[in-house]
Design a protein around this motif. Structure first.
Motif, mmCIF file in Angstrom:
data_model
loop_
_atom_site.group_PDB
_atom_site.id
_atom_site.type_symbol
_atom_site.label_atom_id
_atom_site.label_comp_id
_atom_site.label_asym_id
_atom_site.label_seq_id
_atom_site.Cartn_x
_atom_site.Cartn_y
_atom_site.Cartn_z
ATOM 1 N N SER A 145 -33.121 20.213 30.108
ATOM 2 C CA SER A 145 -32.634 19.662 31.372
ATOM 3 C C SER A 145 -33.401 18.395 31.735
ATOM 4 O O SER A 145 -32.807 17.397 32.161
ATOM 5 C CB SER A 145 -32.774 20.708 32.480
ATOM 6 O OG SER A 145 -32.377 20.172 33.711
ATOM 7 N N GLU A 146 -34.697 18.402 31.562
ATOM 8 C CA GLU A 146 -35.520 17.225 31.856
ATOM 9 C C GLU A 146 -35.167 16.078 30.911
ATOM 10 O O GLU A 146 -35.064 14.928 31.325
ATOM 11 C CB GLU A 146 -37.006 17.571 31.757
ATOM 12 C CG GLU A 146 -37.931 16.408 31.973
ATOM 13 C CD GLU A 146 -37.818 15.753 33.348
ATOM 14 O OE1 GLU A 146 -38.301 14.615 33.483
ATOM 15 O OE2 GLU A 146 -37.252 16.355 34.273
ATOM 16 N N GLU A 147 -34.976 16.405 29.637
ATOM 17 C CA GLU A 147 -34.606 15.379 28.662
ATOM 18 C C GLU A 147 -33.265 14.737 29.038
ATOM 19 O O GLU A 147 -33.107 13.511 28.977
ATOM 20 C CB GLU A 147 -34.515 15.998 27.266
ATOM 21 C CG GLU A 147 -34.178 15.015 26.174
ATOM 22 C CD GLU A 147 -34.100 15.664 24.792
ATOM 23 O OE1 GLU A 147 -33.718 14.956 23.853
ATOM 24 O OE2 GLU A 147 -34.421 16.859 24.664
ATOM 25 N N LEU A 148 -32.315 15.546 29.450
ATOM 26 C CA LEU A 148 -31.013 15.029 29.868
ATOM 27 C C LEU A 148 -31.120 14.176 31.132
ATOM 28 O O LEU A 148 -30.446 13.155 31.265
ATOM 29 C CB LEU A 148 -30.031 16.181 30.106
ATOM 30 C CG LEU A 148 -29.527 16.869 28.848
ATOM 31 C CD1 LEU A 148 -28.751 18.121 29.218
ATOM 32 C CD2 LEU A 148 -28.675 15.922 28.029
ATOM 33 N N ARG A 149 -31.980 14.567 32.052
ATOM 34 C CA ARG A 149 -32.161 13.809 33.290
ATOM 35 C C ARG A 149 -32.704 12.410 32.985
ATOM 36 O O ARG A 149 -32.204 11.409 33.497
ATOM 37 C CB ARG A 149 -33.099 14.540 34.254
ATOM 38 C CG ARG A 149 -33.231 13.877 35.622
ATOM 39 C CD ARG A 149 -34.383 14.457 36.433
ATOM 40 N NE ARG A 149 -35.683 14.230 35.817
ATOM 41 C CZ ARG A 149 -36.314 13.040 35.783
ATOM 42 N NH1 ARG A 149 -35.762 11.979 36.314
ATOM 43 N NH2 ARG A 149 -37.505 12.930 35.214
ATOM 44 N N VAL A 150 -33.702 12.361 32.119
ATOM 45 C CA VAL A 150 -34.297 11.078 31.734
ATOM 46 C C VAL A 150 -33.260 10.209 31.026
ATOM 47 O O VAL A 150 -33.131 9.011 31.301
ATOM 48 C CB VAL A 150 -35.545 11.301 30.843
ATOM 49 C CG1 VAL A 150 -36.027 9.997 30.228
ATOM 50 C CG2 VAL A 150 -36.645 11.961 31.646
ATOM 51 N N TYR A 151 -32.495 10.814 30.125
ATOM 52 C CA TYR A 151 -31.472 10.065 29.387
ATOM 53 C C TYR A 151 -30.395 9.547 30.342
ATOM 54 O O TYR A 151 -29.947 8.402 30.221
ATOM 55 C CB TYR A 151 -30.853 10.952 28.305
ATOM 56 C CG TYR A 151 -29.856 10.227 27.441
ATOM 57 C CD1 TYR A 151 -30.276 9.267 26.527
ATOM 58 C CD2 TYR A 151 -28.493 10.485 27.537
ATOM 59 C CE1 TYR A 151 -29.371 8.590 25.735
ATOM 60 C CE2 TYR A 151 -27.583 9.813 26.750
ATOM 61 C CZ TYR A 151 -28.026 8.864 25.852
ATOM 62 O OH TYR A 151 -27.119 8.194 25.073
ATOM 63 N N HIS A 189 -27.481 5.301 33.126
ATOM 64 C CA HIS A 189 -27.042 4.806 34.429
ATOM 65 C C HIS A 189 -27.542 3.374 34.652
ATOM 66 O O HIS A 189 -26.797 2.510 35.117
ATOM 67 C CB HIS A 189 -27.549 5.729 35.539
ATOM 68 C CG HIS A 189 -26.969 5.444 36.868
ATOM 69 N ND1 HIS A 189 -25.750 5.938 37.262
ATOM 70 C CD2 HIS A 189 -27.425 4.692 37.897
ATOM 71 C CE1 HIS A 189 -25.490 5.509 38.482
ATOM 72 N NE2 HIS A 189 -26.497 4.749 38.889
ATOM 73 N N HIS A 190 -28.778 3.120 34.303
ATOM 74 C CA HIS A 190 -29.363 1.788 34.444
ATOM 75 C C HIS A 190 -28.590 0.771 33.596
ATOM 76 O O HIS A 190 -28.273 -0.328 34.049
ATOM 77 C CB HIS A 190 -30.835 1.814 34.037
ATOM 78 C CG HIS A 190 -31.498 0.484 34.065
ATOM 79 N ND1 HIS A 190 -31.779 -0.184 35.229
ATOM 80 C CD2 HIS A 190 -31.911 -0.317 33.062
ATOM 81 C CE1 HIS A 190 -32.337 -1.348 34.942
ATOM 82 N NE2 HIS A 190 -32.438 -1.446 33.627
ATOM 83 N N LEU A 191 -28.272 1.153 32.358
ATOM 84 C CA LEU A 191 -27.513 0.257 31.488
ATOM 85 C C LEU A 191 -26.097 0.039 32.015
ATOM 86 O O LEU A 191 -25.582 -1.087 31.991
ATOM 87 C CB LEU A 191 -27.457 0.814 30.065
ATOM 88 C CG LEU A 191 -28.759 0.776 29.281
ATOM 89 C CD1 LEU A 191 -28.615 1.560 27.975
ATOM 90 C CD2 LEU A 191 -29.177 -0.655 28.995
ATOM 91 N N ALA A 192 -25.472 1.088 32.500
ATOM 92 C CA ALA A 192 -24.107 0.976 33.022
ATOM 93 C C ALA A 192 -24.062 0.065 34.239
ATOM 94 O O ALA A 192 -23.111 -0.705 34.411
ATOM 95 C CB ALA A 192 -23.562 2.356 33.371
ATOM 96 N N ASP A 193 -25.076 0.125 35.069
ATOM 97 C CA ASP A 193 -25.128 -0.724 36.263
ATOM 98 C C ASP A 193 -25.240 -2.209 35.917
ATOM 99 O O ASP A 193 -24.907 -3.059 36.729
ATOM 100 C CB ASP A 193 -26.296 -0.330 37.162
ATOM 101 C CG ASP A 193 -26.056 0.968 37.906
ATOM 102 O OD1 ASP A 193 -24.894 1.426 37.956
ATOM 103 O OD2 ASP A 193 -27.040 1.535 38.434
#
Length: 55
Positions: A14-20, A25-29
């Motif tokens: 879950s933590e790994e997915l959150r970081v990813y 999200h940053h790239l999409a923005d």
């Protein structure tokens, strides 16, 4: 596998997915455009933080 071990594994995933997700999200923005004529090496650099390392 014990319940505690399974829980620990799921929490780590879950933590790994959150970081990813934050990276994606940053790239999409940024609305980064790619040109397929540039080739993989040029376009890979634009997304290297979210992609697996290449050899």
């Amino acid at each position: 596998m014990t319940v505690n071990k399974q829980l620990s594994k799921l929490q780590a995933q879950s933590e790994e997915l959150r970081v990813y997700e934050e990276k994606i999200h940053h790239l999409a923005d940024q609305y980064i455009s790619i040109d397929l004529d540039d080739g993989v090496k040029v376009n890979y650099v634009k997304f290297q933080d979210a992609l697996a390392k290449t050899k």
